[in-house]
Design an enzyme around this catalytic site. Structure first.
Site, PDB file in Angstrom:
ATOM      1  N   CYS A   1       0.826  -1.216   0.000  1.00  8.44           N
ATOM      2  CA  CYS A   1       0.000   0.000   0.000  1.00  8.44           C
ATOM      3  C   CYS A   1       0.859   1.264   0.000  1.00  8.44           C
ATOM      4  O   CYS A   1       0.512   2.258  -0.646  1.00  8.44           O
ATOM      5  CB  CYS A   1      -0.930   0.004   1.209  1.00  8.44           C
ATOM      6  SG  CYS A   1      -2.084  -1.378   1.242  1.00  8.44           S
ATOM      7  N   THR A   2       1.957   1.233   0.705  1.00 10.21           N
ATOM      8  CA  THR A   2       2.845   2.395   0.737  1.00 10.21           C
ATOM      9  C   THR A   2       3.380   2.689  -0.659  1.00 10.21           C
ATOM     10  O   THR A   2       3.438   3.853  -1.084  1.00 10.21           O
ATOM     11  CB  THR A   2       3.999   2.150   1.725  1.00 10.21           C
ATOM     12  OG1 THR A   2       3.455   1.946   3.037  1.00 10.21           O
ATOM     13  CG2 THR A   2       4.961   3.326   1.743  1.00 10.21           C
TER      14      THR A   2
END
EC number: 1.11.1.24
Length: 219
Positions: free
Chosen positions: A46-47
């Site tokens: 997600c980062t």
């Protein structure tokens, strides 16, 4: 599958985001919106994804599209995590809002629930879902990825341009189409209409059936 899908109108939910509270339809206004969820803050895939969304933000803006993220973490968590996202992405700022959904209500209504993944306390988690919403607030396209697979941002750009061309002209985009390449004319447009609608001309594929349904043009 529960929740919205292609052809459905996105419900006008009131949401709390990193950019304040608003109703979805007010945010959408009359533009295209890329509404995407991520399984959790401070997680690796997600980062990288949110950082790439930040890097592509100007590109989407030029194409008349807004970005809107979502996860089940709270606003405080989002704001802390954004610092990591921006640092990893080389300083690209996260200018788009991220919705908080700690009660897991919004992900259900937006069809963004992962069928397999659960939080440590057994709560449902968001899937890695993405809806492209048209100016009419209808879902035009949806991607659904498992938590283990990151999205391809170039593909999001490609399908957005495909949808926009289809909405503006009576065309579709063929296999492996890329922006700038020829499109195909809709079968609902006869040849006389095609000559009028596409004065730049078009070419008909020579097929064994001798039917003229596969017509290519530039728009």
């Amino acid at each position: 599958m529960p929740g919205i899908t292609i052809g459905d109108k996105v419900p006008n939910l009131e949401v709390e985001t990193t950019k304040g509270k608003f109703k979805l339809h007010d945010y959408f206004a009359d533009t295209w919106t890329i509404l995407f969820s991520h399984p959790g803050d401070f997680t690796p895939v997600c980062t990288t994804e949110l950082g790439m969304m930040a890097a592509y933000a100007d590109n989407f803006t030029q194409k008349g599209a807004k970005l809107l993220g979502l996860s089940c973490d709270d606003i405080s968590s989002h704001n802390e995590w954004i610092k990591d996202v921006e640092a990893y992405s080389g300083g690209h700022k996260v200018t788009y809002p991220i919705i908080a959904d700690p009660k897991r209500e919004i992900i259900k209504q937006l069809n963004m629930v992962d069928p397999d993944e659960k939080s440590s306390n057994g709560q449902p988690l968001p899937s890695r879902a993405l809806h492209i919403v048209g100016p009419d607030k209808m879902v035009k396209l949806s991607f659904l990825y498992p938590a283990t697979t990151g999205r391809n941002m170039d593909e999001v750009v490609r399908v957005l341009e495909s949808l926009q061309k289809a909405a503006k002209h009576k065309v579709a985009t063929p296999v492996n189409w890329k922006p700038g390449q020829k499109v195909v004319i809709s079968p609902s447009v006869n040849n006389d209409q095609a000559k009028e609608m596409f004065p730049q001309g078009y070419e008909i594929a020579d097929l064994p059936s001798k039917k003229d349904y596969l017509r290519f043009t530039n728009v």
